[in-house]
Design a protein around this motif. Sequence first.
Motif, PDB file in Angstrom:
ATOM      1  N   ILE A  87      85.136  46.554  52.750  1.00 46.88           N
ATOM      2  CA  ILE A  87      85.380  47.011  54.117  1.00 46.88           C
ATOM      3  C   ILE A  87      86.215  48.285  54.119  1.00 46.88           C
ATOM      4  N   GLY A  88      87.256  48.320  53.302  1.00 47.10           N
ATOM      5  CA  GLY A  88      88.127  49.485  53.277  1.00 47.10           C
ATOM      6  C   GLY A  88      87.398  50.763  52.910  1.00 47.10           C
ATOM      7  N   THR A  89      86.638  50.723  51.834  1.00 48.07           N
ATOM      8  CA  THR A  89      85.927  51.937  51.409  1.00 48.07           C
ATOM      9  C   THR A  89      84.796  52.298  52.364  1.00 48.07           C
ATOM     10  N   ALA A  90      84.040  51.307  52.811  1.00 49.72           N
ATOM     11  CA  ALA A  90      82.866  51.589  53.647  1.00 49.72           C
ATOM     12  C   ALA A  90      83.241  52.102  55.031  1.00 49.72           C
ATOM     13  N   ARG A  91      84.339  51.608  55.593  1.00 56.45           N
ATOM     14  CA  ARG A  91      84.745  52.055  56.931  1.00 56.45           C
ATOM     15  C   ARG A  91      85.259  53.496  56.931  1.00 56.45           C
ATOM     16  N   ALA A  92      85.532  54.050  55.780  1.00 58.10           N
ATOM     17  CA  ALA A  92      85.974  55.439  55.702  1.00 58.10           C
ATOM     18  C   ALA A  92      84.805  56.416  55.684  1.00 58.10           C
ATOM     19  N   LEU A  93      83.584  55.895  55.569  1.00 61.02           N
ATOM     20  CA  LEU A  93      82.398  56.750  55.467  1.00 61.02           C
ATOM     21  C   LEU A  93      81.897  57.199  56.826  1.00 61.02           C
ATOM     22  N   ARG A  94      81.137  58.281  56.812  1.00 61.46           N
ATOM     23  CA  ARG A  94      80.406  58.706  58.010  1.00 61.46           C
ATOM     24  C   ARG A  94      79.099  57.928  58.084  1.00 61.46           C
ATOM     25  N   PRO A  95      78.523  57.811  59.284  1.00 60.10           N
ATOM     26  CA  PRO A  95      77.250  57.081  59.421  1.00 60.10           C
ATOM     27  C   PRO A  95      76.117  57.665  58.590  1.00 60.10           C
ATOM     28  N   ASN A  96      76.150  58.982  58.333  1.00 57.57           N
ATOM     29  CA  ASN A  96      75.042  59.595  57.591  1.00 57.57           C
ATOM     30  C   ASN A  96      75.254  59.612  56.090  1.00 57.57           C
ATOM     31  N   ASP A  97      76.399  59.167  55.604  1.00 54.78           N
ATOM     32  CA  ASP A  97      76.591  59.054  54.159  1.00 54.78           C
ATOM     33  C   ASP A  97      75.678  57.951  53.635  1.00 54.78           C
ATOM     34  N   MET A  98      75.028  58.201  52.514  1.00 59.57           N
ATOM     35  CA  MET A  98      74.039  57.266  51.985  1.00 59.57           C
ATOM     36  C   MET A  98      74.661  56.377  50.912  1.00 59.57           C
ATOM     37  N   ILE A  99      74.476  55.061  51.080  1.00 52.76           N
ATOM     38  CA  ILE A  99      75.084  54.078  50.185  1.00 52.76           C
ATOM     39  C   ILE A  99      74.035  53.469  49.256  1.00 52.76           C
ATOM     40  N   PHE A 100      74.401  53.313  47.997  1.00 53.96           N
ATOM     41  CA  PHE A 100      73.533  52.682  47.004  1.00 53.96           C
ATOM     42  C   PHE A 100      74.301  51.495  46.417  1.00 53.96           C
ATOM     43  N   PRO A 101      74.019  50.282  46.910  1.00 53.20           N
ATOM     44  CA  PRO A 101      74.801  49.100  46.529  1.00 53.20           C
ATOM     45  C   PRO A 101      74.238  48.350  45.333  1.00 53.20           C
ATOM     46  N   SER A 102      75.051  47.415  44.844  1.00 57.08           N
ATOM     47  CA  SER A 102      74.537  46.428  43.903  1.00 57.08           C
ATOM     48  C   SER A 102      74.034  45.265  44.751  1.00 57.08           C
ATOM     49  N   TYR A 103      74.196  44.041  44.287  1.00 53.23           N
ATOM     50  CA  TYR A 103      73.674  42.885  45.015  1.00 53.23           C
ATOM     51  C   TYR A 103      74.770  42.085  45.716  1.00 53.23           C
TER      52      TYR A 103
END
Length: 371
Positions: A87-103
């Motif tokens: 939550i901490g890292t993801a909430r700092a992102l902009r909506p258009n930043d592209m995320i590549f997650p694990s599972y």
Amino acid sequence: MMSPSITPIADTEADLALVEQVLAPDGTRRANTILDPFLRDVDSAQMLALYRDMAVVRRIDAEGVALQRQGQLGLWAPCQGQEAAQIGTARALRPNDMIFPSYRETGVMYTRNAAPGDFVRMWRGEEGAAYDPSVTHMAPLQIIIGAQTLHAVGYALGILHEHADETAVTYFGDGATSQGDVNEAMIFASSYRAPVVFVCQNNHWAISEPVTVQSQYPIAGRAPGFGIPSLRVDGNDVLACFAAMRWALEHTRSGNGPVFIEAVTYRMGPHTTADDPTRYRDADELEAWRARDPLTRMEALLRRDGVLDDAVAEEIHGAADVAARDLRAACLGMTTREPLAVFDGVYAAPHSGLDEQKAAYAQYLASFEGA
């Protein structure tokens, strides 16, 4: 450029002494010269929102485990204990930043407004199996260990060529850092100064192997060897994780290339629901990490500041229950297509080899009739 100490990790306490922290396990705020500048505008309302996110995600995660135990999902990868890192890292992102997650990035999915069914579709083996990446700006969950780091760097190279104002972010565990894909991704990212943030959630266990088998030294210490600045933070401190991502994004958005964050956290549950951690993990270790729970430390801070009281806590609890209810309803409401439909749409034109496989599979399924 920042890099962690190269002191060997002797034990857990020594390990935690090497992390940047803002919020202690008892909820006490600590001054931090690196992270504090990135938290100056974070007020009580934002901190309460972060706590709410973590509480809802923990409830979603518990419901996912329950659904798997009840036979509704084939598998589930719990994230209990890692809510702050996500939550901490993801909430700092902009909506258009592209995320590549694990599972395991249930919390990251939540920040991307995932629909209830999005959390379970893949684990249930349903058609589609994911969400729309063009809407969520998040690639489908990746099962192959570390492969998503290469995808993130490739996307980041596209950002460079298109001069786009965005950043690629990839999440992976401590075990993935032993994979060639992760190291190759960092080589490419560094060589081309790609705008990508590598987020390693060091949860101390790569299935049944402890992190000390993966590395005798802090994992963040590897990144500077590739020419990538790194920061090692308390992954159970949501404010530290939020600030660390802001620090990383300032670096990438300034055209300075990739950056690496190691969030030191802990997997409270099994690796997946197919795993039994009691076979390899000491109960005392688990209890020690319970005292470092990311939710309880944030709750302590908010209650001390008068932001969180019993009424607000009850409202958050209710919202978490609603999220779990919606998740369950979406899961149970899914219609599983007929087994032979897996052959539909494989080729645009008829294919004799596929027809033979379909016939053989039909014969196999028929062998169960009347059994």
